[in-house]
Design a protein around this motif. Structure first.
Motif, PDB file in Angstrom:
ATOM      1  N   ALA A 330      59.637  10.309  27.100  1.00  0.00           N
ATOM      2  CA  ALA A 330      58.319  11.041  27.092  1.00  0.00           C
ATOM      3  C   ALA A 330      57.644  11.151  28.551  1.00  0.00           C
ATOM      4  O   ALA A 330      57.287  12.251  29.186  1.00  0.00           O
ATOM      5  N   SER A 331      57.519  10.366  29.313  1.00  0.00           N
ATOM      6  CA  SER A 331      57.098  10.190  30.534  1.00  0.00           C
ATOM      7  C   SER A 331      57.820  11.122  31.534  1.00  0.00           C
ATOM      8  O   SER A 331      56.991  11.910  32.195  1.00  0.00           O
ATOM      9  N   VAL A 332      59.015  10.854  31.426  1.00  0.00           N
ATOM     10  CA  VAL A 332      59.599  12.043  32.531  1.00  0.00           C
ATOM     11  C   VAL A 332      59.656  13.348  32.218  1.00  0.00           C
ATOM     12  O   VAL A 332      59.482  14.295  32.819  1.00  0.00           O
ATOM     13  N   THR A 333      59.927  13.823  30.759  1.00  0.00           N
ATOM     14  CA  THR A 333      59.753  15.094  30.249  1.00  0.00           C
ATOM     15  C   THR A 333      58.280  15.577  30.522  1.00  0.00           C
ATOM     16  O   THR A 333      58.214  16.853  31.074  1.00  0.00           O
ATOM     17  N   THR A 334      57.118  14.905  30.314  1.00  0.00           N
ATOM     18  CA  THR A 334      55.739  15.515  30.753  1.00  0.00           C
ATOM     19  C   THR A 334      55.578  15.551  32.082  1.00  0.00           C
ATOM     20  O   THR A 334      54.834  16.444  32.519  1.00  0.00           O
ATOM     21  N   LEU A 335      56.266  14.853  32.881  1.00  0.00           N
ATOM     22  CA  LEU A 335      56.068  14.544  34.186  1.00  0.00           C
ATOM     23  C   LEU A 335      56.444  15.956  34.745  1.00  0.00           C
ATOM     24  O   LEU A 335      55.744  16.950  36.046  1.00  0.00           O
ATOM     25  N   PHE A 336      57.723  16.736  34.683  1.00  0.00           N
ATOM     26  CA  PHE A 336      58.243  17.790  34.849  1.00  0.00           C
ATOM     27  C   PHE A 336      57.346  19.081  34.463  1.00  0.00           C
ATOM     28  O   PHE A 336      56.917  19.932  35.240  1.00  0.00           O
ATOM     29  N   LEU A 337      56.793  18.971  33.238  1.00  0.00           N
ATOM     30  CA  LEU A 337      56.079  20.189  32.629  1.00  0.00           C
ATOM     31  C   LEU A 337      54.784  20.179  33.387  1.00  0.00           C
ATOM     32  O   LEU A 337      54.156  21.124  33.471  1.00  0.00           O
ATOM     33  N   THR A 338      54.305  18.812  33.724  1.00  0.00           N
ATOM     34  CA  THR A 338      52.667  18.872  34.487  1.00  0.00           C
ATOM     35  C   THR A 338      52.985  19.393  35.927  1.00  0.00           C
ATOM     36  O   THR A 338      52.227  20.078  36.332  1.00  0.00           O
ATOM     37  N   ARG A 339      54.167  19.000  36.634  1.00  0.00           N
ATOM     38  CA  ARG A 339      54.545  19.445  37.782  1.00  0.00           C
ATOM     39  C   ARG A 339      54.512  21.148  37.856  1.00  0.00           C
ATOM     40  O   ARG A 339      54.013  21.888  38.704  1.00  0.00           O
ATOM     41  N   MET A 340      54.965  21.730  36.784  1.00  0.00           N
ATOM     42  CA  MET A 340      55.268  23.163  36.748  1.00  0.00           C
ATOM     43  C   MET A 340      53.962  23.760  36.336  1.00  0.00           C
ATOM     44  O   MET A 340      53.699  25.010  36.303  1.00  0.00           O
ATOM     45  N   GLY A 341      52.792  22.760  36.124  1.00  0.00           N
ATOM     46  CA  GLY A 341      51.496  23.553  35.884  1.00  0.00           C
ATOM     47  C   GLY A 341      51.421  24.038  34.368  1.00  0.00           C
ATOM     48  O   GLY A 341      50.403  25.104  34.040  1.00  0.00           O
ATOM     49  N   LEU A 342      52.178  23.533  33.522  1.00  0.00           N
ATOM     50  CA  LEU A 342      52.232  23.812  31.855  1.00  0.00           C
ATOM     51  C   LEU A 342      51.420  23.258  31.315  1.00  0.00           C
ATOM     52  O   LEU A 342      51.880  21.921  30.950  1.00  0.00           O
ATOM     53  N   PRO A 343      50.193  23.640  30.647  1.00  0.00           N
ATOM     54  CA  PRO A 343      49.570  22.688  29.649  1.00  0.00           C
ATOM     55  C   PRO A 343      50.285  22.365  28.508  1.00  0.00           C
ATOM     56  O   PRO A 343      50.589  23.516  27.677  1.00  0.00           O
ATOM     57  N   SER A 344      50.825  21.274  28.320  1.00  0.00           N
ATOM     58  CA  SER A 344      51.529  20.973  27.097  1.00  0.00           C
ATOM     59  C   SER A 344      50.843  19.846  26.149  1.00  0.00           C
ATOM     60  O   SER A 344      49.424  19.784  26.326  1.00  0.00           O
ATOM     61  N   SER A 345      51.787  19.367  25.472  1.00  0.00           N
ATOM     62  CA  SER A 345      51.105  18.265  24.467  1.00  0.00           C
ATOM     63  C   SER A 345      51.749  17.109  24.890  1.00  0.00           C
ATOM     64  O   SER A 345      52.891  16.796  24.206  1.00  0.00           O
ATOM     65  N   MET A 346      51.346  16.125  25.530  1.00  0.00           N
ATOM     66  CA  MET A 346      52.111  14.832  25.836  1.00  0.00           C
ATOM     67  C   MET A 346      52.095  14.065  24.475  1.00  0.00           C
ATOM     68  O   MET A 346      53.131  13.429  24.122  1.00  0.00           O
ATOM     69  N   THR A 347      51.063  14.244  23.609  1.00  0.00           N
ATOM     70  CA  THR A 347      51.194  13.577  22.091  1.00  0.00           C
ATOM     71  C   THR A 347      52.489  14.071  21.424  1.00  0.00           C
ATOM     72  O   THR A 347      53.167  13.397  20.657  1.00  0.00           O
ATOM     73  N   GLY A 348      52.732  15.526  21.419  1.00  0.00           N
ATOM     74  CA  GLY A 348      53.922  15.925  20.754  1.00  0.00           C
ATOM     75  C   GLY A 348      55.061  15.256  21.341  1.00  0.00           C
ATOM     76  O   GLY A 348      55.881  15.083  20.494  1.00  0.00           O
ATOM     77  N   ILE A 349      55.295  15.118  22.621  1.00  0.00           N
ATOM     78  CA  ILE A 349      56.356  14.530  23.210  1.00  0.00           C
ATOM     79  C   ILE A 349      56.587  13.397  23.118  1.00  0.00           C
ATOM     80  O   ILE A 349      57.897  12.816  22.577  1.00  0.00           O
ATOM     81  N   VAL A 350      55.400  12.364  23.053  1.00  0.00           N
ATOM     82  CA  VAL A 350      55.553  11.027  22.824  1.00  0.00           C
ATOM     83  C   VAL A 350      55.995  10.906  21.171  1.00  0.00           C
ATOM     84  O   VAL A 350      56.903  10.056  20.877  1.00  0.00           O
ATOM     85  N   LEU A 351      55.528  11.584  20.394  1.00  0.00           N
ATOM     86  CA  LEU A 351      55.820  11.717  19.046  1.00  0.00           C
ATOM     87  C   LEU A 351      57.305  12.121  18.691  1.00  0.00           C
ATOM     88  O   LEU A 351      57.913  11.367  17.803  1.00  0.00           O
ATOM     89  N   GLY A 352      57.545  13.087  19.454  1.00  0.00           N
ATOM     90  CA  GLY A 352      59.088  13.360  19.234  1.00  0.00           C
ATOM     91  C   GLY A 352      60.096  12.351  19.800  1.00  0.00           C
ATOM     92  O   GLY A 352      61.083  11.999  19.173  1.00  0.00           O
ATOM     93  N   SER A 353      59.599  11.829  20.889  1.00  0.00           N
ATOM     94  CA  SER A 353      60.534  10.681  21.462  1.00  0.00           C
ATOM     95  C   SER A 353      60.662   9.330  20.627  1.00  0.00           C
ATOM     96  O   SER A 353      61.833   8.826  20.546  1.00  0.00           O
ATOM     97  N   VAL A 354      59.433   9.197  20.021  1.00  0.00           N
ATOM     98  CA  VAL A 354      59.775   8.019  19.442  1.00  0.00           C
ATOM     99  C   VAL A 354      60.252   8.236  17.908  1.00  0.00           C
ATOM    100  O   VAL A 354      61.352   7.431  17.699  1.00  0.00           O
ATOM    101  N   ALA A 355      60.078   9.557  17.406  1.00  0.00           N
ATOM    102  CA  ALA A 355      61.084   9.853  16.351  1.00  0.00           C
ATOM    103  C   ALA A 355      62.485  10.003  16.601  1.00  0.00           C
ATOM    104  O   ALA A 355      63.337   9.746  15.819  1.00  0.00           O
ATOM    105  N   GLY A 356      62.671  10.480  17.868  1.00  0.00           N
ATOM    106  CA  GLY A 356      64.323  10.772  18.513  1.00  0.00           C
ATOM    107  C   GLY A 356      64.953   9.490  18.544  1.00  0.00           C
ATOM    108  O   GLY A 356      66.102   9.163  18.182  1.00  0.00           O
ATOM    109  N   VAL A 357      64.183   8.211  18.791  1.00  0.00           N
ATOM    110  CA  VAL A 357      64.859   6.860  19.071  1.00  0.00           C
ATOM    111  C   VAL A 357      64.890   6.484  17.616  1.00  0.00           C
ATOM    112  O   VAL A 357      66.073   6.047  17.434  1.00  0.00           O
ATOM    113  N   GLY A 358      64.169   6.781  16.569  1.00  0.00           N
ATOM    114  CA  GLY A 358      64.448   6.427  15.301  1.00  0.00           C
ATOM    115  C   GLY A 358      65.390   7.255  14.706  1.00  0.00           C
ATOM    116  O   GLY A 358      66.416   6.392  14.099  1.00  0.00           O
TER     117      GLY A 358
END
Length: 399
Positions: A330-358
């Motif tokens: 989640a951290s690396v994915t969000t970091l790239f989106l942040t550097r690109m200036g794209l307002p994303s949802s870190m909660t969505g990425i973390v939620l997805g990452s936790v679900a992906g591990v499961g």
């Protein structure tokens, strides 16, 4: 009058940053709670400090997008613009406060942009709204949980590949791989290297990689002759490694989400102090970054455990290793989106990452019903924010 307006906006911005930190603390604390890796007080301190540093260093990237690209500041009357931004922050604060009380992880960025878009539509008839960007962001927000799932699943498969060798030294290489990817990404993405400057960034990255030898040394010591490699228990990574990965998440969240309050506050300061809104050259105010980064940290420390348990305990069962991998993805994915200036949802990425591990361990390991319910709340929240912003913008035109 201008000073009073700026002070009120500053207070509202701090409240928004506070509830942002409280709600999104689950991004960094949730996995620690799920894995039961560290005392909660220590986890709160780590997350709070990392959140502040990330906000101060990286907060300008997303702030620039919210300030100048979602709506055109120059299309508004300065007073209307200042009132609209302050109201947008307050509406977002109230919405996030309501869902936080229900222990629901929410996307503050989606909510704020929904309010700002609605305000622009209601106040200017849409001529100030970058509808192409907002539409693109909507598509990105829909895709983010899927992106997080893919990142979490692939990272967990990489983990399984390494531990398949069943050697102590492979665990060390695994930790080095994860930490150095994040560290180098953090440094190189901070400012785009141009010309001879790139050699300075390579030097900085090298120094930080050397600093990563500290947690790696700790791991070598922990998994040495006195400790067997615990492949079947999910405890290759010691609690210290998980704490550092939690710090990664908090750092990245601060970098991304400080803009939700710092950008509107910057707009208010510019509108009320200059009595005009420059279309070009409007950059994030350093004071706003510091104030709102502090608000994020305060939110984590004072009320951060409320939503954190939802992410850490109710989506899937986590141990040290799976929690570490979810954090890294989640951290690396969000970091790239942040550097690109794209307002994303870190909660969505973390939620997805936790679900992906499961999901990497089998679909039966994920509470899909809860994931779907959280996503429905997000998209309904955006619609509600859009309507509230529109009503505010329209009301200002008839006053």
């Amino acid at each position: 009058m201008n000073i009073i307006g700026i002070v009120v906006a500053g207070l509202v911005a701090f409240l928004l940053a506070w509830i942002d930190g409280a709600n999104n603390a689950g991004n960094s604390l949730g996995t620690l709670i799920g894995a039961k890796a560290l005392p909660l007080r220590r986890a709160l301190i780590i997350a709070g400090v990392a959140e502040f540093v990330g906000g101060v260093l990286y907060g300008g990237f997303i702030s620039e997008t919210i300030l100048r690209r979602v709506v055109n500041p120059a299309a508004f009357n300065p007073i209307s613009y200042a009132v609209g931004l302050t109201t947008a922050m307050f509406i977002t604060f109230l919405l996030i406060l309501a869902v936080t009380r229900r222990r629901i992880p929410f996307s503050i960025t989606q909510t704020l942009i929904g309010v700002l878009t609605g305000f622009s539509l209601g106040n200017t008839g849409g001529r100030a709204t970058n509808l192409a960007l907002v539409s693109g962001l909507l598509g990105l927000w829909i895709a983010l949980p899927v992106l997080g799932i893919v990142a979490g699943l692939l990272s967990y498969k990489l983990y399984e590949f390494f531990i398949g060798f069943k050697k102590q030294w492979m665990a060390v290489i695994l930790v080095a791989t994860y930490f150095n990817i994040f560290t180098v990404s953090t440094v190189l993405l901070l400012t785009p290297p141009t010309g001879l400057e790139k050699y300075w960034y390579v030097l900085i990255a090298t120094v930080l990689v050397v600093f990563n030898a500290i947690p790696i040394y700790s791991l070598v010591k922990a998994t040495g002759a006195t400790r067997r490699l615990e492949l079947d228990t999910g405890r290759i990574f010691p609690p210290e490694a998980l704490a550092l990965s939690s710090g990664m998440i908090a750092f990245t969240h601060g970098a991304h989400d400080v803009a939700n309050s710092a950008a509107p506050l910057t707009g208010v300061i510019a509108a009320l102090s200059l009595n005009s809104i420059p279309e070009e050259g409007l950059t994030v105010n350093p004071f706003a970054l510091l104030l709102c980064s502090g608000g994020l940290s305060a939110g984590i420390i004072t009320w951060g455990l409320r939503v954190a348990r939802t992410i850490g305990e109710e989506i899937t069962v986590l141990n040290n290793d799976s929690a570490f991998i979810a954090n890294f993805s989640a951290s690396v994915t969000t970091l790239f989106l942040t550097r690109m200036g794209l307002p994303s949802s870190m909660t969505g990425i973390v939620l997805g990452s936790v679900a992906g591990v499961g999901l990497a361990k089998g679909i039966g390991n994920v509470n899909l019903r809860l994931v779907i319910r959280i996503l429905l709340y997000w998209y309904l929240g955006f619609a509600l924010a859009l309507a509230a912003g529109f009503a505010t913008g329209w009301a200002l035109t008839i006053l």
